[in-house]
Design a protein around this motif. Structure first.
Motif, PDB file in Angstrom:
ATOM      1  N   VAL A  72       0.852  -1.199   0.000  1.00 52.10           N
ATOM      2  CA  VAL A  72       0.000   0.000   0.000  1.00 52.10           C
ATOM      3  C   VAL A  72       0.887   1.247   0.000  1.00 52.10           C
ATOM      4  N   THR A  73       0.548   2.239  -0.851  1.00 50.23           N
ATOM      5  CA  THR A  73       1.175   3.559  -0.690  1.00 50.23           C
ATOM      6  C   THR A  73       0.160   4.469  -0.006  1.00 50.23           C
ATOM      7  N   ALA A  74       0.654   5.365   0.847  1.00 48.88           N
ATOM      8  CA  ALA A  74      -0.281   6.240   1.582  1.00 48.88           C
ATOM      9  C   ALA A  74       0.362   7.588   1.890  1.00 48.88           C
ATOM     10  N   ASN A 120       6.446  14.310 -12.029  1.00 44.44           N
ATOM     11  CA  ASN A 120       6.923  13.142 -11.274  1.00 44.44           C
ATOM     12  C   ASN A 120       6.538  11.860 -11.989  1.00 44.44           C
ATOM     13  N   PRO A 121       7.262  10.778 -11.680  1.00 49.06           N
ATOM     14  CA  PRO A 121       6.855   9.491 -12.264  1.00 49.06           C
ATOM     15  C   PRO A 121       5.483   9.082 -11.734  1.00 49.06           C
ATOM     16  N   ASP A 122       4.716   8.382 -12.543  1.00 49.29           N
ATOM     17  CA  ASP A 122       3.416   7.863 -12.098  1.00 49.29           C
ATOM     18  C   ASP A 122       3.650   6.455 -11.537  1.00 49.29           C
ATOM     19  N   ILE A 123       3.592   6.344 -10.221  1.00 50.93           N
ATOM     20  CA  ILE A 123       3.956   5.091  -9.548  1.00 50.93           C
ATOM     21  C   ILE A 123       2.961   3.991  -9.876  1.00 50.93           C
ATOM     22  N   LEU A 124       1.683   4.322  -9.775  1.00 49.63           N
ATOM     23  CA  LEU A 124       0.649   3.308 -10.026  1.00 49.63           C
ATOM     24  C   LEU A 124       0.733   2.805 -11.463  1.00 49.63           C
ATOM     25  N   ALA A 125       0.825   3.740 -12.404  1.00 51.74           N
ATOM     26  CA  ALA A 125       0.865   3.326 -13.813  1.00 51.74           C
ATOM     27  C   ALA A 125       2.111   2.487 -14.076  1.00 51.74           C
ATOM     28  N   ALA A 172      -2.770   1.725  -4.388  1.00 50.34           N
ATOM     29  CA  ALA A 172      -2.107   3.037  -4.414  1.00 50.34           C
ATOM     30  C   ALA A 172      -3.071   4.085  -3.869  1.00 50.34           C
ATOM     31  N   THR A 173      -2.943   4.407  -2.586  1.00 54.31           N
ATOM     32  CA  THR A 173      -3.795   5.463  -2.025  1.00 54.31           C
ATOM     33  C   THR A 173      -3.049   6.778  -1.883  1.00 54.31           C
ATOM     34  N   ALA A 174      -1.744   6.759  -2.109  1.00 57.73           N
ATOM     35  CA  ALA A 174      -0.961   7.980  -1.873  1.00 57.73           C
ATOM     36  C   ALA A 174      -1.401   9.109  -2.793  1.00 57.73           C
ATOM     37  N   ALA A 175      -1.395  10.322  -2.246  1.00 59.81           N
ATOM     38  CA  ALA A 175      -1.627  11.516  -3.057  1.00 59.81           C
ATOM     39  C   ALA A 175      -0.249  12.003  -3.497  1.00 59.81           C
ATOM     40  N   VAL A 176       0.238  11.391  -4.556  1.00 64.60           N
ATOM     41  CA  VAL A 176       1.603  11.679  -5.023  1.00 64.60           C
ATOM     42  C   VAL A 176       1.613  13.056  -5.691  1.00 64.60           C
ATOM     43  N   ALA A 177       2.591  13.886  -5.336  1.00 62.76           N
ATOM     44  CA  ALA A 177       2.681  15.201  -5.982  1.00 62.76           C
ATOM     45  C   ALA A 177       2.918  14.997  -7.469  1.00 62.76           C
ATOM     46  N   ASP A 178       2.120  15.675  -8.306  1.00 59.74           N
ATOM     47  CA  ASP A 178       2.260  15.476  -9.747  1.00 59.74           C
ATOM     48  C   ASP A 178       3.545  16.087 -10.287  1.00 59.74           C
ATOM     49  N   TRP A 179       3.980  17.177  -9.640  1.00 60.70           N
ATOM     50  CA  TRP A 179       5.174  17.863 -10.128  1.00 60.70           C
ATOM     51  C   TRP A 179       6.148  18.101  -8.982  1.00 60.70           C
ATOM     52  N   ALA A 209     -12.389   7.236 -16.493  1.00 62.49           N
ATOM     53  CA  ALA A 209     -11.301   7.576 -17.418  1.00 62.49           C
ATOM     54  C   ALA A 209      -9.951   7.229 -16.790  1.00 62.49           C
ATOM     55  N   LYS A 210      -9.830   7.487 -15.492  1.00 62.63           N
ATOM     56  CA  LYS A 210      -8.549   7.237 -14.819  1.00 62.63           C
ATOM     57  C   LYS A 210      -8.246   5.741 -14.758  1.00 62.63           C
ATOM     58  N   ARG A 211      -9.274   4.927 -14.567  1.00 62.80           N
ATOM     59  CA  ARG A 211      -9.061   3.465 -14.505  1.00 62.80           C
ATOM     60  C   ARG A 211      -8.435   2.966 -15.813  1.00 62.80           C
ATOM     61  N   VAL A 266      -4.865  -1.793  -7.581  1.00 61.32           N
ATOM     62  CA  VAL A 266      -6.028  -0.957  -7.267  1.00 61.32           C
ATOM     63  C   VAL A 266      -5.567   0.495  -7.177  1.00 61.32           C
ATOM     64  N   GLY A 267      -6.222   1.372  -7.940  1.00 60.09           N
ATOM     65  CA  GLY A 267      -5.880   2.792  -7.884  1.00 60.09           C
ATOM     66  C   GLY A 267      -6.947   3.576  -7.143  1.00 60.09           C
ATOM     67  N   PHE A 268      -6.582   4.752  -6.692  1.00 63.86           N
ATOM     68  CA  PHE A 268      -7.538   5.693  -6.120  1.00 63.86           C
ATOM     69  C   PHE A 268      -7.607   6.900  -7.033  1.00 63.86           C
ATOM     70  N   ALA A 269      -8.702   7.628  -6.962  1.00 65.88           N
ATOM     71  CA  ALA A 269      -8.781   8.887  -7.687  1.00 65.88           C
ATOM     72  C   ALA A 269      -9.293   9.945  -6.726  1.00 65.88           C
ATOM     73  N   ALA A 270      -8.479  10.945  -6.501  1.00 64.50           N
ATOM     74  CA  ALA A 270      -8.930  12.062  -5.670  1.00 64.50           C
ATOM     75  C   ALA A 270      -9.413  13.139  -6.627  1.00 64.50           C
ATOM     76  N   GLU A 271     -10.710  13.339  -6.653  1.00 62.35           N
ATOM     77  CA  GLU A 271     -11.273  14.312  -7.600  1.00 62.35           C
ATOM     78  C   GLU A 271     -11.969  15.434  -6.836  1.00 62.35           C
ATOM     79  N   SER A 272     -12.214  16.545  -7.548  1.00 61.17           N
ATOM     80  CA  SER A 272     -12.988  17.608  -6.912  1.00 61.17           C
ATOM     81  C   SER A 272     -14.380  17.690  -7.536  1.00 61.17           C
TER      82      SER A 272
HETATM   83  N1  CTP Z   1      -0.543   8.054  -8.543  1.00 56.82           N
HETATM   84  C1  CTP Z   1       0.726   7.548  -8.497  1.00 56.82           C
HETATM   85  N2  CTP Z   1       1.781   8.323  -8.899  1.00 56.82           N
HETATM   86  C2  CTP Z   1       1.570   9.586  -9.348  1.00 56.82           C
HETATM   87  C3  CTP Z   1       0.264  10.113  -9.393  1.00 56.82           C
HETATM   88  C4  CTP Z   1      -0.777   9.313  -8.966  1.00 56.82           C
HETATM   89  O1  CTP Z   1       0.925   6.392  -8.082  1.00 56.82           O
HETATM   90  N3  CTP Z   1       2.598  10.310  -9.737  1.00 56.82           N
HETATM   91  C5  CTP Z   1      -1.661   7.171  -8.150  1.00 56.82           C
HETATM   92  C6  CTP Z   1      -2.393   7.601  -6.908  1.00 56.82           C
HETATM   93  O2  CTP Z   1      -1.845   6.958  -5.751  1.00 56.82           O
HETATM   94  C7  CTP Z   1      -3.798   7.105  -7.194  1.00 56.82           C
HETATM   95  C8  CTP Z   1      -3.919   7.266  -8.696  1.00 56.82           C
HETATM   96  O3  CTP Z   1      -2.600   7.239  -9.177  1.00 56.82           O
HETATM   97  O4  CTP Z   1      -3.969   5.741  -6.906  1.00 56.82           O
HETATM   98  C9  CTP Z   1      -4.624   8.507  -9.148  1.00 56.82           C
HETATM   99  O5  CTP Z   1      -4.083   9.640  -8.511  1.00 56.82           O
HETATM  100  P1  CTP Z   1      -4.722  11.080  -8.722  1.00 56.82           P
HETATM  101  O6  CTP Z   1      -3.873  12.064  -8.010  1.00 56.82           O
HETATM  102  O7  CTP Z   1      -6.191  11.045  -8.449  1.00 56.82           O
HETATM  103  O8  CTP Z   1      -4.611  11.248 -10.287  1.00 56.82           O
HETATM  104  P2  CTP Z   1      -3.477  11.762 -11.207  1.00 56.82           P
HETATM  105  O9  CTP Z   1      -2.791  10.588 -11.828  1.00 56.82           O
HETATM  106  O10 CTP Z   1      -2.605  12.715 -10.502  1.00 56.82           O
HETATM  107  O11 CTP Z   1      -4.321  12.473 -12.351  1.00 56.82           O
HETATM  108  P3  CTP Z   1      -5.026  13.955 -12.337  1.00 56.82           P
HETATM  109  O12 CTP Z   1      -4.017  14.906 -11.792  1.00 56.82           O
HETATM  110  O13 CTP Z   1      -5.345  14.162 -13.775  1.00 56.82           O
HETATM  111  O14 CTP Z   1      -6.275  13.852 -11.516  1.00 56.82           O
END
Ligand code: CTP
Length: 406
Positions: free
Chosen positions: A196-198, A309-314, A276-283, A345-347, A330-336
Protein backbone atom coordinates in the motif's frame (compact mmCIF):
# COMPACT_ATOMS: atom_id res chain seq x y z
CA UNK A 1 -16.81 2.09 16.64
CA UNK A 2 -18.45 -1.00 18.09
CA UNK A 3 -16.24 -3.63 16.57
CA UNK A 4 -17.05 -6.15 19.32
CA UNK A 5 -20.80 -5.53 19.51
CA UNK A 6 -22.62 -8.74 20.40
CA UNK A 7 -19.44 -10.56 21.42
CA UNK A 8 -19.21 -12.16 24.83
CA UNK A 9 -15.64 -12.53 26.03
CA UNK A 10 -14.53 -14.54 29.03
CA UNK A 11 -11.48 -12.65 30.28
CA UNK A 12 -9.22 -14.94 32.31
CA UNK A 13 -6.56 -13.45 34.59
CA UNK A 14 -3.62 -15.52 35.85
CA UNK A 15 -0.86 -14.59 38.28
CA UNK A 16 1.45 -11.81 37.12
CA UNK A 17 2.11 -8.13 37.64
CA UNK A 18 0.57 -7.54 34.18
CA UNK A 19 -2.84 -8.05 35.87
CA UNK A 20 -2.97 -4.28 36.32
CA UNK A 21 -3.24 -3.94 32.54
CA UNK A 22 -6.19 -6.37 32.47
CA UNK A 23 -8.28 -3.68 34.18
CA UNK A 24 -7.73 -1.28 31.27
CA UNK A 25 -8.24 -4.09 28.76
CA UNK A 26 -11.57 -5.00 30.35
CA UNK A 27 -12.75 -1.41 29.94
CA UNK A 28 -11.51 -1.24 26.37
CA UNK A 29 -13.35 -4.45 25.41
CA UNK A 30 -16.58 -3.13 26.90
CA UNK A 31 -16.17 0.25 25.23
CA UNK A 32 -15.93 -1.57 21.93
CA UNK A 33 -19.30 -3.23 22.56
CA UNK A 34 -18.35 -6.59 24.12
CA UNK A 35 -19.75 -8.06 27.32
CA UNK A 36 -16.98 -9.36 29.56
CA UNK A 37 -17.11 -12.14 32.14
CA UNK A 38 -14.01 -12.14 34.34
CA UNK A 39 -12.55 -15.37 35.73
CA UNK A 40 -9.49 -15.13 37.98
CA UNK A 41 -7.05 -17.69 39.35
CA UNK A 42 -6.03 -17.52 43.01
CA UNK A 43 -2.61 -16.25 41.89
CA UNK A 44 -4.23 -13.39 39.94
CA UNK A 45 -6.02 -12.26 43.10
CA UNK A 46 -2.60 -11.52 44.64
CA UNK A 47 -2.12 -8.84 41.96
CA UNK A 48 -5.55 -7.24 41.48
CA UNK A 49 -8.79 -7.48 43.43
CA UNK A 50 -12.03 -9.06 42.31
CA UNK A 51 -13.69 -5.81 43.40
CA UNK A 52 -11.82 -3.86 40.71
CA UNK A 53 -12.65 -6.39 38.01
CA UNK A 54 -16.29 -6.69 39.09
CA UNK A 55 -16.74 -2.92 39.02
CA UNK A 56 -15.19 -2.63 35.57
CA UNK A 57 -16.99 -5.60 34.03
CA UNK A 58 -20.27 -4.91 35.88
CA UNK A 59 -20.54 -8.66 36.55
CA UNK A 60 -19.71 -11.03 39.38
CA UNK A 61 -16.18 -12.36 39.06
CA UNK A 62 -15.70 -16.13 39.13
CA UNK A 63 -12.71 -17.79 40.79
CA UNK A 64 -13.66 -21.25 41.95
CA UNK A 65 -15.13 -24.37 40.40
CA UNK A 66 -16.97 -24.86 43.67
CA UNK A 67 -18.87 -21.58 43.23
CA UNK A 68 -22.41 -22.37 44.45
CA UNK A 69 -23.98 -19.37 42.71
CA UNK A 70 -24.58 -21.48 39.62
CA UNK A 71 -27.77 -23.54 40.09
CA UNK A 72 -26.20 -26.61 38.46
CA UNK A 73 -22.87 -25.91 40.21
CA UNK A 74 -21.01 -26.15 36.92
CA UNK A 75 -19.51 -22.72 36.23
CA UNK A 76 -16.88 -24.29 33.93
CA UNK A 77 -19.63 -25.51 31.58
CA UNK A 78 -21.96 -22.53 31.85
CA UNK A 79 -19.30 -19.85 31.39
CA UNK A 80 -17.60 -21.54 28.46
CA UNK A 81 -20.84 -22.30 26.58
CA UNK A 82 -21.91 -18.66 26.37
CA UNK A 83 -18.48 -17.30 25.31
CA UNK A 84 -17.53 -16.14 21.80
CA UNK A 85 -13.91 -16.41 22.93
CA UNK A 86 -11.85 -17.02 26.05
CA UNK A 87 -9.06 -14.48 26.35
CA UNK A 88 -6.37 -15.18 28.95
CA UNK A 89 -4.66 -11.87 29.67
CA UNK A 90 -2.23 -12.01 31.32
CA UNK A 91 -1.31 -15.63 30.74
CA UNK A 92 1.61 -16.69 32.95
CA UNK A 93 4.28 -19.22 31.93
CA UNK A 94 2.86 -21.59 34.53
CA UNK A 95 -0.66 -21.30 33.16
CA UNK A 96 0.55 -21.95 29.61
CA UNK A 97 2.25 -25.13 30.85
CA UNK A 98 -0.96 -26.12 32.55
CA UNK A 99 -3.13 -25.56 29.47
CA UNK A 100 -0.69 -27.57 27.43
CA UNK A 101 -1.17 -30.63 29.59
CA UNK A 102 -4.93 -30.28 29.85
CA UNK A 103 -4.73 -29.85 33.61
CA UNK A 104 -7.99 -28.78 35.21
CA UNK A 105 -7.47 -28.29 38.94
CA UNK A 106 -9.03 -24.81 39.17
CA UNK A 107 -11.86 -23.04 37.36
CA UNK A 108 -10.00 -21.22 34.57
CA UNK A 109 -8.00 -24.18 33.27
CA UNK A 110 -10.99 -26.46 33.79
CA UNK A 111 -13.11 -24.10 31.71
CA UNK A 112 -10.49 -23.96 28.92
CA UNK A 113 -10.43 -27.76 28.79
CA UNK A 114 -14.22 -27.98 28.85
CA UNK A 115 -14.81 -25.42 26.10
CA UNK A 116 -16.25 -26.64 22.77
CA UNK A 117 -13.07 -26.52 20.63
CA UNK A 118 -14.85 -25.70 17.38
CA UNK A 119 -17.01 -22.90 18.80
CA UNK A 120 -15.01 -21.12 21.48
CA UNK A 121 -11.55 -19.95 20.43
CA UNK A 122 -8.82 -19.59 23.04
CA UNK A 123 -6.76 -16.41 22.84
CA UNK A 124 -3.62 -16.16 24.94
CA UNK A 125 -1.75 -12.96 25.84
CA UNK A 126 1.48 -14.13 27.48
CA UNK A 127 3.22 -12.03 30.14
CA UNK A 128 6.44 -13.01 31.84
CA UNK A 129 10.08 -12.25 32.50
CA UNK A 130 12.31 -12.30 29.42
CA UNK A 131 14.27 -15.37 30.56
CA UNK A 132 11.04 -17.27 31.13
CA UNK A 133 9.75 -16.21 27.70
CA UNK A 134 13.01 -17.30 26.01
CA UNK A 135 13.23 -20.61 27.90
CA UNK A 136 13.01 -23.70 25.67
CA UNK A 137 10.10 -24.99 27.77
CA UNK A 138 8.06 -21.84 27.03
CA UNK A 139 9.05 -21.93 23.34
CA UNK A 140 7.82 -25.54 23.20
CA UNK A 141 4.62 -24.63 25.00
CA UNK A 142 3.85 -21.73 22.64
CA UNK A 143 4.38 -23.98 19.62
CA UNK A 144 2.23 -26.78 21.06
CA UNK A 145 -0.58 -24.49 22.19
CA UNK A 146 -0.66 -23.01 18.69
CA UNK A 147 -0.73 -26.50 17.19
CA UNK A 148 -3.62 -27.33 19.54
CA UNK A 149 -5.61 -24.45 18.03
CA UNK A 150 -5.00 -21.59 20.44
CA UNK A 151 -4.07 -18.13 19.18
CA UNK A 152 -1.01 -16.90 21.06
CA UNK A 153 -0.61 -13.14 20.74
CA UNK A 154 2.79 -11.47 20.52
CA UNK A 155 4.53 -10.13 23.58
CA UNK A 156 5.81 -6.58 24.00
CA UNK A 157 9.43 -5.57 24.28
CA UNK A 158 11.01 -3.20 26.80
CA UNK A 159 11.42 -2.54 30.52
CA UNK A 160 10.01 -5.25 32.76
CA UNK A 161 8.70 -4.94 36.31
CA UNK A 162 11.67 -7.04 37.53
CA UNK A 163 14.07 -4.35 36.29
CA UNK A 164 15.28 -6.32 33.28
CA UNK A 165 14.71 -5.34 29.66
CA UNK A 166 13.62 -7.62 26.83
CA UNK A 167 10.77 -9.63 25.33
CA UNK A 168 7.93 -10.96 27.43
CA UNK A 169 5.87 -7.97 28.58
CA UNK A 170 2.19 -8.20 27.91
CA UNK A 171 1.05 -6.07 24.97
CA UNK A 172 -0.54 -2.73 25.82
CA UNK A 173 -4.34 -2.87 26.32
CA UNK A 174 -4.99 -1.01 23.05
CA UNK A 175 -2.74 -3.43 21.15
CA UNK A 176 -4.53 -6.41 22.69
CA UNK A 177 -7.87 -4.86 21.80
CA UNK A 178 -6.73 -4.41 18.18
CA UNK A 179 -5.59 -8.06 18.09
CA UNK A 180 -8.93 -9.28 19.49
CA UNK A 181 -10.86 -7.19 16.94
CA UNK A 182 -8.60 -8.49 14.15
CA UNK A 183 -9.16 -12.07 15.32
CA UNK A 184 -12.90 -11.79 14.62
CA UNK A 185 -12.50 -10.32 11.11
CA UNK A 186 -12.97 -12.74 8.17
CA UNK A 187 -9.61 -13.89 6.75
CA UNK A 188 -10.44 -13.07 3.13
CA UNK A 189 -6.84 -12.21 2.17
CA UNK A 190 -5.02 -15.03 3.98
CA UNK A 191 -1.84 -15.91 2.10
CA UNK A 192 -1.78 -12.61 0.16
CA UNK A 193 0.89 -9.91 0.39
CA UNK A 194 -0.58 -6.44 0.13
CA UNK A 195 1.55 -3.41 -0.75
CA UNK A 196 0.00 0.00 0.00
CA UNK A 197 1.17 3.56 -0.69
CA UNK A 198 -0.28 6.24 1.58
CA UNK A 199 -0.04 9.90 2.51
CA UNK A 200 1.27 12.85 0.54
CA UNK A 201 4.73 13.21 -0.93
CA UNK A 202 7.00 16.17 -0.20
CA UNK A 203 8.98 17.74 -3.01
CA UNK A 204 11.87 19.93 -1.89
CA UNK A 205 12.39 23.47 -3.17
CA UNK A 206 15.45 23.93 -0.97
CA UNK A 207 16.63 22.29 2.31
CA UNK A 208 13.95 24.06 4.38
CA UNK A 209 10.99 24.39 2.00
CA UNK A 210 8.95 22.19 -0.26
CA UNK A 211 5.56 21.53 -1.78
CA UNK A 212 3.15 18.92 -0.55
CA UNK A 213 -0.62 18.42 -0.27
CA UNK A 214 -3.36 17.94 2.30
CA UNK A 215 -3.53 14.12 2.25
CA UNK A 216 -3.51 12.82 5.83
CA UNK A 217 -2.76 9.20 4.97
CA UNK A 218 -5.71 8.02 7.07
CA UNK A 219 -7.45 6.08 4.29
CA UNK A 220 -4.28 4.25 3.30
CA UNK A 221 -3.44 3.42 6.92
CA UNK A 222 -6.99 2.13 7.45
CA UNK A 223 -6.60 -0.07 4.36
CA UNK A 224 -3.36 -1.47 5.78
CA UNK A 225 -5.10 -2.31 9.04
CA UNK A 226 -8.06 -3.91 7.25
CA UNK A 227 -5.78 -5.97 4.98
CA UNK A 228 -3.81 -7.16 8.00
CA UNK A 229 -7.04 -8.04 9.83
CA UNK A 230 -8.06 -10.03 6.74
CA UNK A 231 -4.95 -12.17 7.18
CA UNK A 232 -2.58 -10.62 4.61
CA UNK A 233 1.05 -9.76 5.06
CA UNK A 234 1.11 -5.97 4.62
CA UNK A 235 3.83 -3.53 3.57
CA UNK A 236 3.08 0.18 3.78
CA UNK A 237 5.13 2.75 1.87
CA UNK A 238 4.23 5.99 3.65
CA UNK A 239 4.87 9.59 2.70
CA UNK A 240 5.53 12.11 5.49
CA UNK A 241 2.69 11.63 8.00
CA UNK A 242 2.85 11.11 11.75
CA UNK A 243 0.15 8.40 12.04
CA UNK A 244 0.88 5.30 14.12
CA UNK A 245 1.69 2.18 12.09
CA UNK A 246 -1.20 -0.33 12.26
CA UNK A 247 -0.34 -3.50 14.19
CA UNK A 248 1.55 -6.13 12.30
CA UNK A 249 2.19 -3.88 9.29
CA UNK A 250 5.73 -3.38 7.93
CA UNK A 251 6.33 0.30 7.17
CA UNK A 252 8.82 1.98 4.86
CA UNK A 253 8.94 5.78 5.24
CA UNK A 254 9.68 7.94 2.19
CA UNK A 255 9.53 11.62 1.35
CA UNK A 256 9.42 12.40 -2.36
CA UNK A 257 7.57 10.74 -5.25
CA UNK A 258 10.86 9.41 -6.57
CA UNK A 259 11.68 7.85 -3.15
CA UNK A 260 8.21 6.34 -3.13
CA UNK A 261 8.65 4.87 -6.63
CA UNK A 262 11.97 3.32 -5.64
CA UNK A 263 10.55 1.78 -2.46
CA UNK A 264 7.51 0.45 -4.33
CA UNK A 265 9.68 -1.07 -7.04
CA UNK A 266 11.74 -2.84 -4.38
CA UNK A 267 8.63 -4.22 -2.65
CA UNK A 268 6.38 -4.98 -5.66
CA UNK A 269 8.04 -8.29 -6.69
CA UNK A 270 6.88 -9.88 -3.40
CA UNK A 271 3.37 -8.36 -3.50
CA UNK A 272 0.20 -9.99 -4.81
CA UNK A 273 -2.00 -6.89 -4.33
CA UNK A 274 -0.94 -3.26 -4.85
CA UNK A 275 -3.22 -0.50 -3.54
CA UNK A 276 -2.11 3.04 -4.41
CA UNK A 277 -3.79 5.46 -2.03
CA UNK A 278 -0.96 7.98 -1.87
CA UNK A 279 -1.63 11.52 -3.06
CA UNK A 280 1.60 11.68 -5.02
CA UNK A 281 2.68 15.20 -5.98
CA UNK A 282 2.26 15.48 -9.75
CA UNK A 283 5.17 17.86 -10.13
CA UNK A 284 8.43 18.64 -8.33
CA UNK A 285 10.63 21.72 -8.56
CA UNK A 286 12.95 21.22 -11.52
CA UNK A 287 16.07 22.26 -9.63
CA UNK A 288 15.93 21.94 -5.85
CA UNK A 289 18.51 24.32 -4.35
CA UNK A 290 21.26 22.83 -2.14
CA UNK A 291 21.16 25.83 0.14
CA UNK A 292 18.29 27.87 1.52
CA UNK A 293 17.11 30.41 -1.04
CA UNK A 294 17.55 33.86 0.61
CA UNK A 295 15.59 37.06 0.03
CA UNK A 296 17.93 39.62 -1.55
CA UNK A 297 15.95 42.65 -0.43
CA UNK A 298 14.93 43.61 -3.96
CA UNK A 299 11.39 42.21 -3.63
CA UNK A 300 12.07 39.77 -6.45
CA UNK A 301 10.60 36.26 -6.00
CA UNK A 302 12.40 33.09 -7.06
CA UNK A 303 11.56 31.65 -10.44
CA UNK A 304 10.27 28.16 -9.83
CA UNK A 305 9.84 25.71 -12.65
CA UNK A 306 8.52 22.17 -12.35
CA UNK A 307 8.96 18.76 -13.92
CA UNK A 308 6.46 15.93 -13.82
CA UNK A 309 6.92 13.14 -11.27
CA UNK A 310 6.86 9.49 -12.26
CA UNK A 311 3.42 7.86 -12.10
CA UNK A 312 3.96 5.09 -9.55
CA UNK A 313 0.65 3.31 -10.03
CA UNK A 314 0.87 3.33 -13.81
CA UNK A 315 4.49 2.11 -13.69
CA UNK A 316 3.55 -0.87 -11.50
CA UNK A 317 0.28 -1.65 -13.29
CA UNK A 318 1.96 -1.59 -16.67
CA UNK A 319 5.01 -3.64 -15.60
CA UNK A 320 5.06 -7.32 -16.66
CA UNK A 321 4.04 -8.36 -13.12
CA UNK A 322 1.21 -5.79 -13.04
CA UNK A 323 -0.03 -7.08 -16.39
CA UNK A 324 0.01 -10.69 -15.17
CA UNK A 325 -2.36 -12.38 -12.73
CA UNK A 326 0.39 -12.37 -10.12
CA UNK A 327 -0.38 -8.79 -9.00
CA UNK A 328 -3.82 -7.20 -8.60
CA UNK A 329 -3.56 -3.39 -8.82
CA UNK A 330 -6.03 -0.96 -7.27
CA UNK A 331 -5.88 2.79 -7.88
CA UNK A 332 -7.54 5.69 -6.12
CA UNK A 333 -8.78 8.89 -7.69
CA UNK A 334 -8.93 12.06 -5.67
CA UNK A 335 -11.27 14.31 -7.60
CA UNK A 336 -12.99 17.61 -6.91
CA UNK A 337 -15.85 17.12 -9.40
CA UNK A 338 -17.37 14.69 -11.99
CA UNK A 339 -16.29 11.74 -9.85
CA UNK A 340 -17.78 8.97 -11.97
CA UNK A 341 -16.51 10.17 -15.35
CA UNK A 342 -13.07 11.02 -13.99
CA UNK A 343 -12.77 7.70 -12.14
CA UNK A 344 -13.76 5.70 -15.22
CA UNK A 345 -11.30 7.58 -17.42
CA UNK A 346 -8.55 7.24 -14.82
CA UNK A 347 -9.06 3.46 -14.50
CA UNK A 348 -8.43 3.04 -18.22
CA UNK A 349 -5.55 5.51 -18.28
CA UNK A 350 -3.77 3.79 -15.39
CA UNK A 351 -4.52 0.30 -16.71
CA UNK A 352 -5.88 -1.09 -13.42
CA UNK A 353 -8.78 -3.55 -12.93
CA UNK A 354 -10.26 -1.55 -10.02
CA UNK A 355 -10.28 2.16 -9.35
CA UNK A 356 -11.70 3.75 -6.21
CA UNK A 357 -12.95 7.32 -6.55
CA UNK A 358 -13.38 9.82 -3.73
CA UNK A 359 -13.86 13.55 -3.45
CA UNK A 360 -10.48 14.77 -2.19
CA UNK A 361 -11.48 18.07 -0.55
CA UNK A 362 -14.37 16.33 1.29
CA UNK A 363 -12.17 13.68 2.83
CA UNK A 364 -8.58 14.90 3.25
CA UNK A 365 -7.83 14.83 6.98
CA UNK A 366 -11.29 13.52 7.95
CA UNK A 367 -12.08 10.24 9.70
CA UNK A 368 -14.82 9.39 7.24
CA UNK A 369 -15.19 9.16 3.49
CA UNK A 370 -17.47 7.90 0.72
CA UNK A 371 -16.16 5.70 -2.11
CA UNK A 372 -17.12 4.87 -5.66
CA UNK A 373 -15.72 1.58 -6.97
CA UNK A 374 -15.29 1.38 -10.73
CA UNK A 375 -14.28 -1.81 -12.52
CA UNK A 376 -14.90 -3.34 -15.93
CA UNK A 377 -18.30 -4.68 -14.82
CA UNK A 378 -19.73 -1.47 -13.46
CA UNK A 379 -19.92 0.90 -10.53
CA UNK A 380 -20.52 0.36 -6.83
CA UNK A 381 -21.28 3.11 -4.33
CA UNK A 382 -20.02 2.90 -0.76
CA UNK A 383 -21.95 5.40 1.35
CA UNK A 384 -20.27 7.74 3.82
CA UNK A 385 -18.79 5.81 6.74
CA UNK A 386 -15.64 5.72 8.84
CA UNK A 387 -12.46 5.14 6.86
CA UNK A 388 -11.87 1.87 8.75
CA UNK A 389 -15.33 0.51 7.89
CA UNK A 390 -14.90 1.50 4.26
CA UNK A 391 -11.42 -0.03 4.22
CA UNK A 392 -12.81 -3.36 5.48
CA UNK A 393 -15.56 -3.30 2.84
CA UNK A 394 -13.04 -2.43 0.13
CA UNK A 395 -10.75 -5.30 1.19
CA UNK A 396 -13.74 -7.67 1.00
CA UNK A 397 -14.52 -6.37 -2.52
CA UNK A 398 -10.90 -6.84 -3.60
CA UNK A 399 -10.92 -10.40 -2.22
CA UNK A 400 -14.11 -11.20 -4.18
CA UNK A 401 -12.59 -9.86 -7.42
CA UNK A 402 -9.32 -11.76 -6.88
CA UNK A 403 -11.19 -15.00 -6.28
CA UNK A 404 -13.36 -14.42 -9.35
CA UNK A 405 -10.38 -14.04 -11.67
CA UNK A 406 -8.71 -17.14 -10.17
N1 CTP B 1 -0.54 8.05 -8.54
C1 CTP B 1 0.73 7.55 -8.50
N2 CTP B 1 1.78 8.32 -8.90
C2 CTP B 1 1.57 9.59 -9.35
C3 CTP B 1 0.26 10.11 -9.39
C4 CTP B 1 -0.78 9.31 -8.97
O1 CTP B 1 0.93 6.39 -8.08
N3 CTP B 1 2.60 10.31 -9.74
C5 CTP B 1 -1.66 7.17 -8.15
C6 CTP B 1 -2.39 7.60 -6.91
O2 CTP B 1 -1.84 6.96 -5.75
C7 CTP B 1 -3.80 7.10 -7.19
C8 CTP B 1 -3.92 7.27 -8.70
O3 CTP B 1 -2.60 7.24 -9.18
O4 CTP B 1 -3.97 5.74 -6.91
C9 CTP B 1 -4.62 8.51 -9.15
O5 CTP B 1 -4.08 9.64 -8.51
P1 CTP B 1 -4.72 11.08 -8.72
O6 CTP B 1 -3.87 12.06 -8.01
O7 CTP B 1 -6.19 11.04 -8.45
O8 CTP B 1 -4.61 11.25 -10.29
P2 CTP B 1 -3.48 11.76 -11.21
O9 CTP B 1 -2.79 10.59 -11.83
O10 CTP B 1 -2.60 12.72 -10.50
O11 CTP B 1 -4.32 12.47 -12.35
P3 CTP B 1 -5.03 13.96 -12.34
O12 CTP B 1 -4.02 14.91 -11.79
O13 CTP B 1 -5.35 14.16 -13.78
O14 CTP B 1 -6.28 13.85 -11.52
Amino acid sequence: MNDLAGKHIVLGLTGGIACYKAAELCRALIKEGATVQVVMTAAAEHFITTVTMQALSQRMVYGSQWDAREPNNMPHINLSREADAILIAPCSADFMAKLLHGRADELLSLMCLARPLDKVPLLIAPAMNREMWAHPATRRNVAQLTADGATVFDVGQGDQACGETGDGRILEPQELLDDVIAFFQPKTLAGQHVLVTAGPTYEAIDPVRGITNLSSGKMGFAICRAAREAGAEVTLVAGPVSLATPRGVRRVDVRSARDMLQAVQEEAPAATVFIATAAVADWRPANAADQKIKKDGSGRTPELSFVENPDILAAVAQSPRGQSRALYCVGFAAESHDLLANAQAKRLRKGVPLLVGNIGPATFGQDDNALLLVDEVGVKDMARDTKLSLARKLIAEIAIRMRARG
